[in-house]
Every structure is written in C-alpha cells, then in structure tokens.
Motif scaffolding. Structure first.
Motif, PDB file in Angstrom:
ATOM      1  N   GLY A 202      11.592 -16.119  -6.706  1.00  6.70           N
ATOM      2  CA  GLY A 202      12.837 -16.239  -5.952  1.00  6.70           C
ATOM      3  C   GLY A 202      13.016 -15.091  -4.973  1.00  6.70           C
ATOM      4  O   GLY A 202      13.427 -15.291  -3.821  1.00  6.70           O
ATOM      5  N   ILE A 203      12.707 -13.874  -5.419  1.00 10.15           N
ATOM      6  CA  ILE A 203      12.783 -12.731  -4.507  1.00 10.15           C
ATOM      7  C   ILE A 203      11.756 -12.877  -3.402  1.00 10.15           C
ATOM      8  O   ILE A 203      12.028 -12.571  -2.224  1.00 10.15           O
ATOM      9  N   GLY A 204      10.556 -13.366  -3.754  1.00  7.14           N
ATOM     10  CA  GLY A 204       9.537 -13.579  -2.723  1.00  7.14           C
ATOM     11  C   GLY A 204       9.977 -14.568  -1.665  1.00  7.14           C
ATOM     12  O   GLY A 204       9.727 -14.365  -0.464  1.00  7.14           O
ATOM     13  N   ASP A 205      10.646 -15.638  -2.077  1.00  7.03           N
ATOM     14  CA  ASP A 205      11.172 -16.604  -1.108  1.00  7.03           C
ATOM     15  C   ASP A 205      12.146 -15.919  -0.147  1.00  7.03           C
ATOM     16  O   ASP A 205      12.117 -16.153   1.069  1.00  7.03           O
ATOM     17  N   ALA A 206      13.020 -15.091  -0.705  1.00  2.82           N
ATOM     18  CA  ALA A 206      14.010 -14.406   0.133  1.00  2.82           C
ATOM     19  C   ALA A 206      13.350 -13.392   1.052  1.00  2.82           C
ATOM     20  O   ALA A 206      13.739 -13.250   2.216  1.00  2.82           O
ATOM     21  N   VAL A 207      12.356 -12.685   0.558  1.00  2.00           N
ATOM     22  CA  VAL A 207      11.651 -11.684   1.372  1.00  2.00           C
ATOM     23  C   VAL A 207      10.996 -12.349   2.583  1.00  2.00           C
ATOM     24  O   VAL A 207      11.095 -11.847   3.718  1.00  2.00           O
ATOM     25  N   ARG A 208      10.334 -13.455   2.365  1.00  2.00           N
ATOM     26  CA  ARG A 208       9.702 -14.147   3.491  1.00  2.00           C
ATOM     27  C   ARG A 208      10.742 -14.602   4.512  1.00  2.00           C
ATOM     28  O   ARG A 208      10.476 -14.624   5.723  1.00  2.00           O
ATOM     29  N   ARG A 209      11.912 -14.955   4.043  1.00  2.00           N
ATOM     30  CA  ARG A 209      12.967 -15.439   4.936  1.00  2.00           C
ATOM     31  C   ARG A 209      13.684 -14.286   5.653  1.00  2.00           C
ATOM     32  O   ARG A 209      14.101 -14.439   6.803  1.00  2.00           O
ATOM     33  N   LEU A 210      13.822 -13.140   5.004  1.00  2.00           N
ATOM     34  CA  LEU A 210      14.713 -12.087   5.499  1.00  2.00           C
ATOM     35  C   LEU A 210      14.008 -10.906   6.162  1.00  2.00           C
ATOM     36  O   LEU A 210      14.614 -10.230   7.003  1.00  2.00           O
ATOM     37  N   TYR A 211      12.783 -10.612   5.790  1.00  2.00           N
ATOM     38  CA  TYR A 211      12.144  -9.384   6.263  1.00  2.00           C
ATOM     39  C   TYR A 211      11.609  -9.570   7.685  1.00  2.00           C
ATOM     40  O   TYR A 211      10.695 -10.361   7.934  1.00  2.00           O
ATOM     41  N   THR A 212      12.207  -8.841   8.595  1.00  2.65           N
ATOM     42  CA  THR A 212      11.793  -8.800  10.003  1.00  2.65           C
ATOM     43  C   THR A 212      11.763  -7.343  10.441  1.00  2.65           C
ATOM     44  O   THR A 212      12.192  -6.440   9.716  1.00  2.65           O
ATOM     45  N   GLY A 213      11.278  -7.113  11.653  1.00  2.56           N
ATOM     46  CA  GLY A 213      11.261  -5.749  12.175  1.00  2.56           C
ATOM     47  C   GLY A 213      12.659  -5.167  12.299  1.00  2.56           C
ATOM     48  O   GLY A 213      12.902  -4.008  11.945  1.00  2.56           O
ATOM     49  N   ARG A 214      13.585  -5.947  12.805  1.00  2.00           N
ATOM     50  CA  ARG A 214      14.960  -5.442  12.960  1.00  2.00           C
ATOM     51  C   ARG A 214      15.598  -5.180  11.596  1.00  2.00           C
ATOM     52  O   ARG A 214      16.316  -4.193  11.423  1.00  2.00           O
ATOM     53  N   ALA A 215      15.332  -6.058  10.622  1.00  2.00           N
ATOM     54  CA  ALA A 215      15.869  -5.841   9.284  1.00  2.00           C
ATOM     55  C   ALA A 215      15.304  -4.564   8.677  1.00  2.00           C
ATOM     56  O   ALA A 215      16.021  -3.809   7.998  1.00  2.00           O
ATOM     57  N   LEU A 216      14.030  -4.290   8.915  1.00  2.00           N
ATOM     58  CA  LEU A 216      13.422  -3.077   8.381  1.00  2.00           C
ATOM     59  C   LEU A 216      14.096  -1.828   8.936  1.00  2.00           C
ATOM     60  O   LEU A 216      14.369  -0.872   8.207  1.00  2.00           O
ATOM     61  N   LEU A 217      14.400  -1.818  10.230  1.00  2.00           N
ATOM     62  CA  LEU A 217      15.051  -0.655  10.825  1.00  2.00           C
ATOM     63  C   LEU A 217      16.448  -0.433  10.251  1.00  2.00           C
ATOM     64  O   LEU A 217      16.869   0.698  10.036  1.00  2.00           O
ATOM     65  N   LYS A 218      17.172  -1.505   9.997  1.00  2.00           N
ATOM     66  CA  LYS A 218      18.562  -1.377   9.568  1.00  2.00           C
ATOM     67  C   LYS A 218      18.695  -1.106   8.074  1.00  2.00           C
ATOM     68  O   LYS A 218      19.561  -0.328   7.647  1.00  2.00           O
ATOM     69  N   TYR A 219      17.835  -1.740   7.254  1.00  2.00           N
ATOM     70  CA  TYR A 219      18.057  -1.710   5.813  1.00  2.00           C
ATOM     71  C   TYR A 219      16.997  -0.959   5.009  1.00  2.00           C
ATOM     72  O   TYR A 219      17.225  -0.669   3.832  1.00  2.00           O
ATOM     73  N   ASP A 220      15.855  -0.661   5.576  1.00  2.00           N
ATOM     74  CA  ASP A 220      14.822   0.060   4.822  1.00  2.00           C
ATOM     75  C   ASP A 220      15.018   1.559   5.032  1.00  2.00           C
ATOM     76  O   ASP A 220      14.280   2.211   5.773  1.00  2.00           O
TER      77      ASP A 220
END
Length: 592
Positions: A202-220
């Motif tokens: 389930g987490i893997g499904d969400a990761v594939r859907r949510l992880y982008t370059g912009r998301a990495l800058l904001k949340y990682d």
C-alpha cells in the motif's frame, strides 16, 4: 540500490530528532501520537470539567449493560443515548484530531477509543471501514486520524488473519508525499520495523503516485523522521512503468538521505537541477539573485518554497524577498503569511495582487480550504487591506451550502464546552465553527431563524455577511438544548443543531416539541460516545463540518432518487429514511 544499514539509520535518526526536537521524547518513551510525522508525548492536562461516570455502553448482556439507543448519563450529567458503534466511530473520526484532548475527554482516552473502534470494524465490516477512512482523508481532509486508522486497520486484519482490503486502505489515506513516512513513523513506534506485505504494498502504491521532483524538494527534509530514502528502503517499491524518470529520482532520494554531500540530481530533472545550482551559490551572492530582475522566475524554476527561502538566504525574509517568492506561493501559503507581508512592508502593488488571488473564487475552490482558515486569518491580521479579500474568500468557501426551502430553525451551541480548541495549533474553537456554518445556512435559507443557545437562548439577527453576523455570537454558559428547542420551535419545516450533544438534564427527549415527521439534523462537532436524542425516523446525526456535508439535507429530503455520495439503506421506517453508508464512499449520516 544502496544497502540499508539499520543500526546507522537508527543512530542517525535518534541524533537528528534529539538535536532538532529535544522535546520529542520524555522519560525515554516515544509516544504513538502524531504531529506532522513526529510522534511526541502530549502534555497531560487536567480536564476542565470532570465528567460524571458513564454507564456501560456495551450491548445488552447477562449483566444488563446498555446497548445502542439505550439511555445513559452524558458528560454534563444529563440524559444521553448510546450510539450504534458505527455511528460512534464515524462521529469520533470526523471530529477528532489525534493526540488532542477535548473538553470532556483526555487525549489518551479519545485516542484509545478511536483505535479500538477502528480495529473492531476493520474485522467486522472492513468495506465500511475502508470507505470511512477514504472519506476521512479525501473529503473531511483529516490527515493524522486517517493515517492512524489505516495503520490500525492493517494491524487488526493481519492479527485476525483476514486477507484483503488492507493495501487499499493504506493507499487511500496517503494523499500527501510526506504521509508514507508519517505512517511508517506511527507503525514502527507501536509495532516495530517488521512490515506486513499489505502495508508495504500500500505504501509502495502511494510512493509511485506521490513521489516527484517537486515533492522531494518540499517534503524530503531533515525535520521528517522518515525521509523519502527511508521509505524506499523499508518498502522497496518498483518505479511506476509509466514514469520512466522515477527510478533515477528514487536513487537520488537515497543519495540525499545517506550521502547528501555527493548527491547529484538526475540530468533530466530540470527542477532539481536548478535547485541544486541555487544551493551551490555562495551565501553572500544569494540575495542579489533574488532581488535582481528575473529573481521571482529563478526561484519558481528551482522550486524554492517560502519555507526554504529563509534558510537559503540565512536570514529573515524582507519585503524584496517576499515579493520575489509570492508569485509562486499557493493560496493557503498566502493566507498564512498576510501578517508577515505587513511586517516586512511589501508594496501596495504586490499586496493588491495577493488580495486579488485570495478573493478569487476559483483559487478558493482549488485550495479546498475550510472557512475556518479564512476566519483565523481575518482575526490574525491587523491591516485593513486584507479584510475585504478574506471576507470574500470566506463567502466563496461556503458556496456549496444549500439554499433550503421553507422555514428552518438553526440552533448554534454556544455553551462553555464548545469553546474548547480542537487543536493547540489554532486559536479557533468549536463554537467558531458552529457559528460559521449556522450563519451560512441561515443567510442562504429561504426563511430561517438563527438562534444561539447555552443556559438560555437568543435570536441572532443576520447581517449582510457571515463575518458581520459572527460578531453577534456570545458565550452563553451551559447546554440547555431542550429549553432552546421548546422556546424556539414554532412549526418550522426542519431543525438544524450544531453542537457537541452534551446537554443538561431534561425529563424528556430534547426534541419532544418537534413532531416526529419534521426532520432534525444534528451536526456533532466533538464525537463523544453519547448523543442527545434517541434513535428514530427523521432524526439524523452527522459529524464534521464542511460545505459539502450540508448538501445532505436536500438529498435526504428529496429521497433516494436524488444523486447521493453513498448508498441509502435498504429500508425505510415509518416514512422516514434511515441513511446507510456505502462501501465506496465512506461514512455518511447515521440515524440518531
């Protein structure tokens, strides 16, 4: 893929937490209570009003315990009615911020009740519970309770040996890129690092859907206990085949976690490349890049958020810095920073553009913000240049509140317990929420009597706008719901009550003066275990407040042929509809 070193990761995480959040743990014990990916032990405070003991709320058994619909004593010492368990879970879920106490219940007590109910229903009726969790996150927009609910859903079904739906529950509640890490933070704090397969998938499904370059800058960021790289190493998701760039992004996230000084963004990730180039600029030269022509575009192309900009500049944001980053800020970020704009002295020209965006109905619709946000901002700012825009935004956020035909009695609970703040992060309280929506219903209704009640009741004369009307509300002491109904009901076509349902003692049902064929709609804002009226036809109880929730009134009154967000129950009782909950849409209103 880089090999995962568990011991080093634990040591690094522990040191990072202690350095950045020294108050995160207390007496060596980590708590399962969540706050944006961190799980601090809340300070235990005494309840402001010690509740009288409640009678048992279990189903009737050999000991004669009280079951659903049975009369008990509520927190005020008045008559209460035991809720059907699904209704109790629904109302608690949509009104509960995990880790926060309420007026009558300590945080740990509410949290334990929520976890128990989720676990029970995850096994007994998983389709219904999955729908509730989905609606909790998607429509009610409650993050932490949804994440906690999904984790407990998975653990309960895994423990019971029940297959199916756990993966879907996890994927349904993870809607923001930092939430996979939040779910792992909760799970590992309670159940350790062993992850069942449905949780990982389930987490893997969400990761594939949510992880982008912009998301990495904001949340990682280092402030998160579980970084993107940690999530990837614990769950091992394969990149989405439809996103050929995602594999390189995953590798970069791992490098950022373990070797940040050597991490290089993928060549085809232009946003990450531009951001990396900005980070390499000497500190002394950074301000010039911001204030010179093209500075705003440069920040936008690098995905530089206003939160990160101050750290990059290594100093507070002045007017020039704010004016450079404002064009790339979202509506809610603008609303949150209006006071900062004033303190920095942004120009009138820029302020006018901000006000235009705040008042834009399409911007408000896309932001999906609740009206309380705009009320909080209106109270926080001192400059009059934002007042009209915030009032307009508040009105736009209530656009879906229906215009009810006929005569409507709107009762707004202004007792002392309603002034309890649902979260330490907000200065607003349940009384504010009740007043906003009660006023909106009254202003849009064909003919409405708006009444605030506590120990007594008072008519509120509506002003032309919601904000002007809100100034007429007061703290009225106790919760004499029965008295308000008895003195204010005058043959209305419906009664709407926004309350926490903890009414004073009354010898009769609080709605006895209202004929059984007249619908009574109760919006419960606190989710306590007992209700203020017995079950019956045309008596409906809802939880949570949004403009969409009030659309249920015309749906119920027009009947099952109308478009609806979930399924109706199969049966009708005495001409009144009992509203069920469809498995696809989550929890809906339950008959009181």
């Amino acid at each position: 893929m880089t090999r995962f070193n568990r011991q080093r990761t634990k040591a690094d995480t522990r040191a990072e937490i202690q350095r950045e959040l020294p108050g995160l743990t207390r007496r060596g014990v980590s708590s399962p209570l969540a706050t944006d990916g961190q799980w601090p032990v809340p300070e235990v405070r005494h309840l402001r009003c010690p509740p009288p003991p409640l009678l048992s709320r279990r189903a009737p058994g050999p000991g004669g315990a009280v079951g659903p619909g049975g009369a008990v004593t509520n927190h005020q010492g008045g008559a209460g009615y035991v809720r059907e368990p699904k209704e109790e879970l629904f109302l608690l879920a949509v009104s509960h911020l995990y880790g926060q106490e309420s007026f009558y219940e300590a945080a740990a007590e509410r949290d334990a009740r929520y976890v128990r109910l989720v676990r029970e229903h995850a096994v007994s009726d998983p389709q219904w519970t999955l729908g509730l969790l989905r609606r909790l996150r998607a429509e009610a927009r409650i993050r932490t309770a949804a994440v906690v609910g999904a984790a407990e859903f998975v653990h309960a079904r895994t423990t019971a040996g029940a297959a199916g739906l756990s993966r879907q529950a996890v994927d349904a509640v993870l809607q923001r890129p930092d939430e996979p890490g939040e779910l792992l933070a909760y799970w590992t704090s309670r159940y350790g690092r062993r992850l069942p397969q449905p949780l990982r998938r389930g987490i893997g499904d969400a990761v594939r859907r949510l992880y982008t370059g912009r998301a990495l800058l904001k949340y990682d960021t280092p402030s998160h206990r579980f970084r993107f790289g940690d999530v990837l190493e614990l769950t091992h998701p394969a990149p989405d085949p439809a996103k050929p760039w995602q594999g390189a992004l995953f590798r970069y996230a791992l490098d950022r976690r373990h070797h940040p000084e050597h991490a290089l963004p993928p060549a085809d990730e232009h946003l990450l490349g531009a951001h990396h180039a900005l980070l390499a600029v000497p500190t002394a030269d950074r301000r010039t890049l911001v204030i010179e022509p093209g500075g705003a575009q440069r920040l936008a192309q690098a995905g530089m958020t206003w939160e990160a900009l101050a750290g990059w500049l290594q100093g507070p944001l002045d007017a020039a810095a704010w004016e450079a980053v404002i064009p790339s800020m979202g509506l809610m970020a603008l609303v949150r920073n209006l006071r900062n704009f004033d303190q920095a002295g942004v120009s009138d020209e820029v302020a006018a553009e901000v006000a235009r965006r705040v008042a834009d109905p399409e911007e408000v619709r896309r932001s999906r913000q609740f009206p309380f946000r705009f009320l909080a901002a209106h109270r926080a700012v001192r400059s009059p240049r934002w007042a009209d825009a915030l009032e307009a935004a508040l009105g736009h956020s209530l656009a879906r509140v229906p215009a009810l035909a006929g005569r409507t009695l709107v009762l707004v609970d202004r007792s002392g317990s309603m002034f309890d703040q649902p979260s330490a992060r907000t200065q607003l309280n349940r009384a504010d929420s009740a007043a906003i929506f009660g006023t909106a219903l009254a202003l849009r209704a064909e003919q409405a009597d708006l009444v605030q009640f506590g120990s007594d009741s008072r008519v509120v004369e509506p002003e032309p706008s919601v904000l002007q009307t809100l100034r007429r509300f007061r703290n009225l002491g106790g919760t004499a719901t029965a008295h308000a109904v008895r003195t204010r009901y005058r043959g209305h076509d419906r009664v709407v009550v926004v309350t926490d349902e903890q009414t004073h003692w009354s010898p009769n049902d609080v709605f006895a003066p209202v004929p059984s064929n007249v619908p009574v709609y109760t919006w419960n804002l606190a989710g306590y275990a007992t209700g203020h009226t017995a079950p019956g036809p045309h008596r409906y109880t809802f939880g949570g407040l949004s403009d969409a929730s009030f659309e249920l009134i015309p749906l119920l009154e027009h009947g099952p042929s109308a478009a609806r967000p979930w399924e109706w129950a199969d049966g009708e009782a005495a001409g009144g509809r009992e509203v069920g909950v469809g498995s696809d849409a989550g929890a809906g209103p339950r008959p009181s």
